[in-house]
Design a protein around this motif. Sequence first.
Motif, short mmCIF file in Angstrom:
data_model
loop_
_atom_site.label_atom_id
_atom_site.label_comp_id
_atom_site.label_asym_id
_atom_site.label_seq_id
_atom_site.Cartn_x
_atom_site.Cartn_y
_atom_site.Cartn_z
N TRP A 343 0.82 -1.22 0.00
CA TRP A 343 0.00 0.00 0.00
C TRP A 343 0.85 1.27 0.00
CZ3 TRP A 343 -5.61 0.66 1.29
CH2 TRP A 343 -6.33 -0.51 1.02
N MET A 344 2.10 1.17 -0.44
CA MET A 344 3.01 2.31 -0.44
C MET A 344 3.21 2.80 -1.87
SD MET A 344 5.22 4.27 1.34
CE MET A 344 6.77 5.18 1.12
N PRO A 345 2.66 3.96 -2.24
CA PRO A 345 2.93 4.52 -3.56
C PRO A 345 4.43 4.76 -3.74
CG PRO A 345 1.16 5.73 -2.47
CD PRO A 345 1.80 4.85 -1.44
N GLY A 358 0.65 3.43 -7.87
CA GLY A 358 0.26 2.70 -6.67
C GLY A 358 -0.36 3.61 -5.65
N TYR A 359 -1.22 4.54 -6.11
CA TYR A 359 -1.75 5.59 -5.23
C TYR A 359 -2.90 5.12 -4.33
CZ TYR A 359 0.63 8.43 -8.80
OH TYR A 359 1.55 8.96 -9.69
N VAL A 360 -3.40 3.91 -4.54
CA VAL A 360 -4.48 3.33 -3.73
C VAL A 360 -5.71 4.24 -3.73
CG1 VAL A 360 -5.00 2.08 -1.60
CG2 VAL A 360 -2.63 2.37 -2.28
N GLY A 361 -5.96 4.91 -4.85
CA GLY A 361 -7.16 5.71 -4.98
C GLY A 361 -7.01 7.17 -4.62
N ASP A 362 -5.86 7.59 -4.12
CA ASP A 362 -5.64 8.99 -3.77
C ASP A 362 -4.59 9.60 -4.70
OD1 ASP A 362 -7.37 9.62 -1.55
OD2 ASP A 362 -6.20 8.21 -0.36
N GLY A 363 -4.84 9.52 -6.00
CA GLY A 363 -3.81 9.90 -6.94
C GLY A 363 -3.93 11.25 -7.59
N VAL A 364 -5.00 12.01 -7.35
CA VAL A 364 -5.18 13.25 -8.11
C VAL A 364 -4.07 14.25 -7.79
CG1 VAL A 364 -6.74 15.16 -8.62
CG2 VAL A 364 -7.67 12.87 -8.25
N ALA A 365 -3.82 14.50 -6.50
CA ALA A 365 -2.72 15.39 -6.13
C ALA A 365 -1.39 14.65 -6.12
CB ALA A 365 -2.99 16.02 -4.76
N ALA A 366 -1.40 13.39 -5.69
CA ALA A 366 -0.15 12.62 -5.62
C ALA A 366 0.49 12.49 -6.99
CB ALA A 366 -0.41 11.24 -5.02
N ALA A 367 -0.32 12.36 -8.04
CA ALA A 367 0.23 12.25 -9.39
C ALA A 367 0.93 13.54 -9.80
CB ALA A 367 -0.87 11.90 -10.38
#
Length: 424
Positions: A343-345, A358-367
């Motif tokens: 579970w670690m991006p 590997g953002y586990v669904g929280d990728g909008v800002a993480a990307a």
Amino acid sequence: MGHPLTVPSFWLHSLGPITPRPPLAGDRTADVAIVGGGYTGLWTAYYLARLAPALSVVVLEAEYCGFGASGRNGGWASGLFPVAEDKLSRRYGADRAAAMHAALADAVDEVGRVTAAEGIDCHYAKGGTISLVRSPAQLRRAYRTKGFVGAEEARAICGASDVLGGVYSPDCAALHPARLVRGLAEAVAARGVTIHEGTRVRRVARGLVETERGTVRAGTVVRALEGYTARLAGHRRTLAPVYSLMIATEPLPAADWERIGLRRRETFTDERHMIIYGQRTADDRLAFGGRGAPYHFGSRVEPDFDRVPAVFDSLQATLTEMFGIRPPIAHRWGGPLGIPRDWMPSVGLEDGIGWAGGYVGDGVAAANLAGRTLADLISGTESDRTALPWVGHRSRLWEPEPIRWLGINAALRATHLRDALERS
């Protein structure tokens, strides 16, 4: 340009027909070849074009930019990270863990800065996010959490039923995800990046990208496929494609919004174990989603998996239970997201091959943060970003089948059971 294509989500539907850019037409060379035309690939191209405009950059997308999670997600640009800060602290130290979360919080603002500068009208509204506490068991878990607020303050933000409190964070913006990804593609193309849509990549290797339409040779290759990574040769066990499904209501009347709140378009969830997520759209709909769809054997990703009637019915029932309304549902859709084994991006560059996801669904800002980091790594730019804990991280592979199928689906069932027991 090709013919207009059908679209898989409310967000993409609201843009009208999408006409893809021309596919790759035979072999070519580039300095950087990016595999995937979603947020990660496009942000990487955007920041590379700013940092190193002399580099030739090509983006290769199997369908069209935003076809995957970037055009289907819940529209949360959040500072959330799937690994808790205390766990990061134990592994990497408190300073690096705090830096990771600070960088993600800044990425929320960076999305707003760039979209304003580029004229991308993605309905960005930074109202923060509220996780509602709606049972005694949830209250026991959340009471000492940073950002905890009492019942009255939580209800003032989001007027759901049975609210005992909430956990509020300012580090989240609601937005229209398809407007963001399609606008970003236009901004990237305007900066001289070549985008080939309708070009499925079969295999990547050092200096090489093989597609069904030709081969691209490049000094740096970036893998940015997220939930579709398993389709790439040799990557079946890299990220597990797990489905998340969504519904969108028709626009709700003012009387409903007076009771529901979300006046600053705060995003919302609650403290149940099975993740749900929602936002008030700019045109006053509720866009609401959740996990719970099954994982498919062999990490298969198919269009038919986007629609699970039982999950759609459950989402609609949850809206009724939370807000006492039975709104007409205008759209139903879904799609895969990428989950690493721990579970670690991660983001990195080794031996000429870069990756992020590997953002586990929280990728909008993480990307966005991943794209900036990859651009730094590729261009040789020194920055605080390249020292963050997720840089160079390698998650171990998922187990082979059938262990993978049994384990993931057993975990889904156990999560449903935990929530049911807490409600009883």
